[in-house]
Design a protein around this motif. Structure first.
Motif, short mmCIF file in Angstrom:
data_model
loop_
_atom_site.label_atom_id
_atom_site.label_comp_id
_atom_site.label_asym_id
_atom_site.label_seq_id
_atom_site.Cartn_x
_atom_site.Cartn_y
_atom_site.Cartn_z
N GLY A 181 36.64 43.54 43.13
CA GLY A 181 36.69 43.18 44.68
C GLY A 181 36.30 44.20 45.54
O GLY A 181 36.22 45.46 45.36
N ALA A 196 35.73 38.97 45.92
CA ALA A 196 35.94 39.37 44.71
C ALA A 196 35.14 38.41 43.65
O ALA A 196 34.95 37.27 43.99
N TRP A 215 35.85 37.40 39.54
CA TRP A 215 36.62 37.52 38.55
C TRP A 215 36.12 36.78 37.25
O TRP A 215 35.62 35.76 37.46
N TRP A 242 38.78 45.60 38.27
CA TRP A 242 40.18 45.65 37.96
C TRP A 242 40.33 45.24 36.22
O TRP A 242 39.29 44.26 36.05
N ARG A 288 45.03 37.48 37.98
CA ARG A 288 43.47 37.73 38.40
C ARG A 288 43.43 36.59 39.49
O ARG A 288 44.41 35.93 39.84
N GLN A 343 43.95 37.04 42.84
CA GLN A 343 44.82 36.97 43.82
C GLN A 343 44.41 37.91 44.86
O GLN A 343 44.20 39.07 44.77
N ALA A 344 43.91 37.13 46.01
CA ALA A 344 43.30 38.23 47.17
C ALA A 344 44.55 39.07 47.76
O ALA A 344 45.72 38.58 47.61
N SER A 397 42.06 42.79 46.40
CA SER A 397 42.88 42.39 45.36
C SER A 397 44.49 42.53 45.69
O SER A 397 44.78 43.25 46.79
#
Ligand SMILES: *[C@@H]1O[C@H](CO)[C@@H](O)[C@H](O)[C@H]1NC(C)=O
Length: 225
Positions: free
Chosen positions: A14, A87, A89, A123, A128, A130-131, A137
């Motif tokens: 992110g 981001a 993920w 990360w 996962r 999650q702004a 993040s």
């Protein structure tokens, strides 16, 4: 440090406000049981061509968040504009023991002022997508965060108060650091993560002509970056 003890589910990258951040590739290699062979885990790797990346309809293993965008040449995590974050993920739960992650990227930016929170986070966490305020993040994460911090918040505060760091405690930015969160401790932005970092060093990664590679290795319970 017990990183791989619990099955961590999220592998992601992110970027916080304001930096044109291009992710060029991401390779995760895993050591065999006896530590003899290494092999590439394709489901956790991200390489050209990027077409279809992030689209669940195309069966992509990756998911985009915020301002992240895919082009044919790179994945742009954030544009060089204020207050943007993005981001990418991985979707697949990850329970690896010994691993090595190679991250290949570029950071560019015009702005010199008000670059708070500017930088990149890599990360390996329980949760996962999650702004949040820590390099794009969520804070109070559970797992590993490796940060490339391109803005010295604490030094700037000290400057404005006419205090100085001694040469031994002063940091040269950009600064690379790692933190292992237990789900309740916070990343301290105003102090550039100092209270909870497990290690760090300076790293020139901004506005370079060449690309940058970071290798994160977790081998026999030892983390090297
Ligand atoms: C996380 O660590 C902090 C600081 O050591 C501690 O106070 C807290 O209780 C821990 N939380 C969990 C969920 O283990």
């Amino acid at each position: 440090m017990a990183l791989a003890k619990a099955a961590l589910r999220g592998l992601g990258l992110g970027s916080g406000p304001r930096a044109l951040l291009r992710l060029l590739s991401l390779l995760l290699a895993v050591q065999g049981d006896r530590g003899t062979e290494e092999y590439l885990k394709r489901e956790y790797s991200l390489t050209k061509p990027y077409q279809g990346l992030g689209a669940s309809s195309s069966g992509s293993h990756w998911e985009l968040l915020g301002n992240a965008m895919v082009t044919t040449q790179f994945v742009r995590l954030t544009p060089d504009l204020q207050s943007r974050q993005g981001a990418i993920w991985n979707r697949i739960p990850c329970a690896l023991r010994d691993w090595e992650l190679q991250v290949h990227f570029k950071i560019h930016g015009q702005g010199k002022k008000n670059l708070n929170g500017d930088g990149l986070g890599i990360w390996y966490t329980r949760d996962r997508m999650q702004a949040g305020p820590v390099f794009g993040s969520a804070d109070q994460f559970s797992g590993l965060g490796v940060f490339v911090d391109t803005y010295p918040n604490e030094e700037k505060q000290h400057e404005s108060k006419k205090r100085r760091y001694s040469p031994t405690t002063q940091r040269i930015f950009p600064y690379l650091s790692a933190m292992v969160g237990n789900g309740s401790i916070s990343y301290d932005h105003t102090r550039d993560g100092r209270p909870n970092e497990i290690g760090g060093c300076s790293a020139h990664v901004r506005n370079l002509n060449h690309d940058t590679f970071i290798v994160i290795r977790y081998l026999r319970r030892r983390l090297t970056v």
